[in-house]
Design a protein around this motif. Structure first.
Motif, short mmCIF file in Angstrom:
data_model
loop_
_atom_site.label_atom_id
_atom_site.label_comp_id
_atom_site.label_asym_id
_atom_site.label_seq_id
_atom_site.Cartn_x
_atom_site.Cartn_y
_atom_site.Cartn_z
N VAL A 59 -8.47 -2.61 11.17
CA VAL A 59 -8.49 -2.99 12.58
C VAL A 59 -7.05 -3.03 13.06
O VAL A 59 -6.11 -3.08 12.26
N GLU A 60 -6.86 -2.99 14.36
CA GLU A 60 -5.51 -3.07 14.91
C GLU A 60 -5.50 -3.90 16.19
O GLU A 60 -6.54 -4.06 16.85
N MET A 86 -0.16 -3.26 15.56
CA MET A 86 -0.16 -3.59 14.14
C MET A 86 -1.51 -3.21 13.54
O MET A 86 -2.57 -3.53 14.10
N LYS A 87 -1.46 -2.52 12.40
CA LYS A 87 -2.66 -2.16 11.66
C LYS A 87 -2.88 -3.18 10.55
O LYS A 87 -1.93 -3.58 9.87
N ARG A 105 -4.83 -8.42 6.16
CA ARG A 105 -3.40 -8.38 5.86
C ARG A 105 -2.73 -7.30 6.70
O ARG A 105 -3.34 -6.26 7.01
N GLU A 106 -1.49 -7.57 7.09
CA GLU A 106 -0.73 -6.58 7.84
C GLU A 106 -0.46 -5.35 6.96
O GLU A 106 -0.09 -5.48 5.80
N ALA A 107 -0.64 -4.16 7.53
CA ALA A 107 -0.38 -2.92 6.80
C ALA A 107 0.89 -2.25 7.31
O ALA A 107 1.81 -1.99 6.53
N TYR A 108 0.97 -1.99 8.61
CA TYR A 108 2.16 -1.35 9.18
C TYR A 108 2.08 -1.43 10.70
O TYR A 108 1.02 -1.65 11.29
N MET A 153 0.85 -1.20 0.00
CA MET A 153 0.00 0.00 0.00
C MET A 153 0.88 1.25 0.00
O MET A 153 1.98 1.24 0.55
N SER A 154 0.38 2.32 -0.59
CA SER A 154 1.11 3.59 -0.62
C SER A 154 0.96 4.32 0.71
O SER A 154 0.11 3.97 1.55
#
Length: 275
Positions: free
Chosen positions: A234-235, A116-117, A257-260, A1-2
């Motif tokens: 969600v986080e 984790m987001k 999926r993990e984002a950041y 993702m950007s």
């Protein structure tokens, strides 16, 4: 993702919590010094007597969507220090400038437990088999929703009037799981444009391992999609080897999926030194 897409995920959660703070009943506002304020590019949320700190006393959004500077940071830290409570500052990996974490360290802040987001499409949630009855909660179910969330998380019962304000509130989708007529599980979603932030997922301890949270999650995703949401966010706490990680695993199993990883920088106990 950007970075722009990451910012969208972060802002969805921030908007949900801004509205959660706006929903606080008058009976709790003064008693617990509940306050949310936009200041110098950040959202400052504070209150007294409720835990945990990273949920109820924090600065969110600093350096997200705009570039922060040291004057912004000093103004925000001065504001939060005036509440005489420990708090944290959220720092995302795409926050600008990259020096933000270093500035906090220079002011005595320390890295705490990060979050984790995660993200996934709202469409086509998995089918879940459960013997529980999953229902969307209206205003008349506010107390039941609040009891399940506080008891499921082990939170103070004093939070119940605050949480009870969410079912039936504009942009909120609150869901309850029933065993016969007993509410045993809960969860909420907040709609922010085409994003749906998911939170407050809890199940009473005696009724776990029955598929409650998976079924509540699927219902929230379907309801959010029906109302125009495209993306769910969600986080939960970061994965730490050797520690329980049920929530983390459940989120991944649900197709997220993990984002950041978002860092939480904890305020120094002695207060914020002058910049």
């Amino acid at each position: 993702m950007s970075d722009i897409e990451h910012e969208k995920l972060e802002l969805a959660e921030i908007e949900a919590f801004r509205d959660f703070y706006r929903a606080a009943p008058a009976s709790l506002l003064d008693l617990h010094a509940i306050e949310v304020a936009r200041l110098a590019g950040g959202i400052c949320m504070s209150c007294r007597g409720f835990e945990p700190t990273p949920v109820f006393r924090r600065v969110a959004g600093l350096g997200v969507g705009s570039v922060a500077n040291e004057d912004d940071l000093s103004a925000i830290l001065h504001h939060m220090a005036g509440r005489d409570q420990p708090y944290c500052v959220n720092v995302t990996p795409h926050a600008r400038p990259v020096a933000l974490a270093r500035w906090l360290g220079q002011r005595g802040f320390t890295r705490g437990y990060a979050w984790m987001k995660f993200f996934r499409p709202c469409a086509e949630p998995s089918e879940v088999s459960t013997d529980l009855d999953i229902r969307v909660a209206g205003k008349d179910c506010g107390e039941a929703f609040a009891v399940v969330v506080t008891d499921g998380y082990g939170l103070s019962p004093e939070l119940r009037p605050w949480l009870a304000a969410l079912p039936g509130r504009e942009n909120w989708i609150c869901v309850l799981a029933y065993l016969d007529d007993l509410p045993v599980g809960a969860g909420a979603a907040y709609l922010d444009g085409d994003c749906a932030w998911l939170g407050f997922g809890a199940t009473l301890s005696a009724f776990r391992q029955r598929g409650s949270q998976h079924a509540i999650l699927a219902r929230r995703l379907r309801e959010a999609a029906d109302r125009g949401a495209r993306l769910a966010v969600v986080e939960t706490g970061e994965w730490v080897p050797g520690s329980p990680s049920r929530s983390y695993r459940n989120i991944l199993r649900a197709g997220f999926r993990e984002a950041y990883l978002r860092e939480n920088y904890l305020s120094p106990l002695e207060g914020v030194p002058a910049a």
